[in-house]
Scaffold this active site. Structure first.
Site, short mmCIF file in Angstrom:
data_model
loop_
_atom_site.label_atom_id
_atom_site.label_comp_id
_atom_site.label_asym_id
_atom_site.label_seq_id
_atom_site.Cartn_x
_atom_site.Cartn_y
_atom_site.Cartn_z
N ILE A 102 0.83 -1.20 0.00
CA ILE A 102 0.00 0.00 0.00
C ILE A 102 0.86 1.26 0.00
CG2 ILE A 102 -0.22 -0.13 2.53
CD1 ILE A 102 -3.06 1.10 2.20
N CYS A 103 0.34 2.31 -0.58
CA CYS A 103 0.93 3.65 -0.61
C CYS A 103 2.20 3.64 -1.46
CB CYS A 103 1.16 4.17 0.81
SG CYS A 103 1.49 5.95 0.89
#
Length: 183
Positions: A102-103
């Site tokens: 994620i991110c």
């Protein structure tokens, strides 16, 4: 029952890690916070102290079915620059195990060489680092055994996507309702 290893490096985005850990544990997925550098305490990018369950060294990661990489800075770079992490990600991918990031952390998957020809997303500040993936401007993207999400705001749907993959859509929906997530 699935087992998940969530890799916490110093400087991670704590919410991206902890929200996922929370959701996986609600689904009864055996989930461990793995401290990358072996420290009992991991300091997040926002100076929140988190206690790990296990140290990377000494943990047999082959016993896990899912590996999750939270983003954050410098946490993502700490993951990306660690050859042990790159090796484990490559191994999980080759074995068809679930790899999720994620991110900024999808750039670690890029470094591991597993995004070639895959659809993926990443935080908007890191799109230029996804050179082999087909970037998709979407909060969560699943392609084969890889799930990516674009940032903290996508942490809940990201965690629910992992739950759905491991436990099915009914369990993901049960948890979504239980936490009052109506999106």
């Amino acid at each position: 029952m699935s087992r998940a290893a969530v890799l916490f490096a110093q400087g991670l985005e704590e919410c991206e890690g902890l929200i996922v850990v929370d959701l996986l544990r609600r689904a009864k997925i055996d989930t461990d916070i793995i401290s990358l550098d072996g420290s009992e305490e991991i300091i997040s990018s926002h100076h929140v102290t988190v206690r790990g369950d296990r140290a990377f060294d000494g943990t047999d990661l082959t016993e896990y079915d899912v590996i999750v990489l939270p983003g954050g800075m410098p946490g993502t770079r700490n993951l990306q620059q660690d050859p042990r992490v790159i090796s484990v990600i490559s191994d999980f991918y080759r074995k068809g195990k679930l790899v999720a990031a994620i991110c900024a952390a999808p750039v670690v998957l890029e470094t591991a060489g597993i995004l070639s020809g895959k659809k993926a997303t990443v935080h908007h500040n890191f799109t230029e680092e996804l050179v082999s993936a087909e970037y998709v401007s979407q909060e969560v993207v699943s392609d084969g055994n890889v799930i990516t999400a674009w940032g903290l705001g996508a942490a809940i749907p990201f965690g629910l996507a992992i739950v759905e993959r491991c436990c099915g859509p009914q369990e993901s929906d049960r948890i979504r309702k239980a936490i009052g997530y109506n999106h």
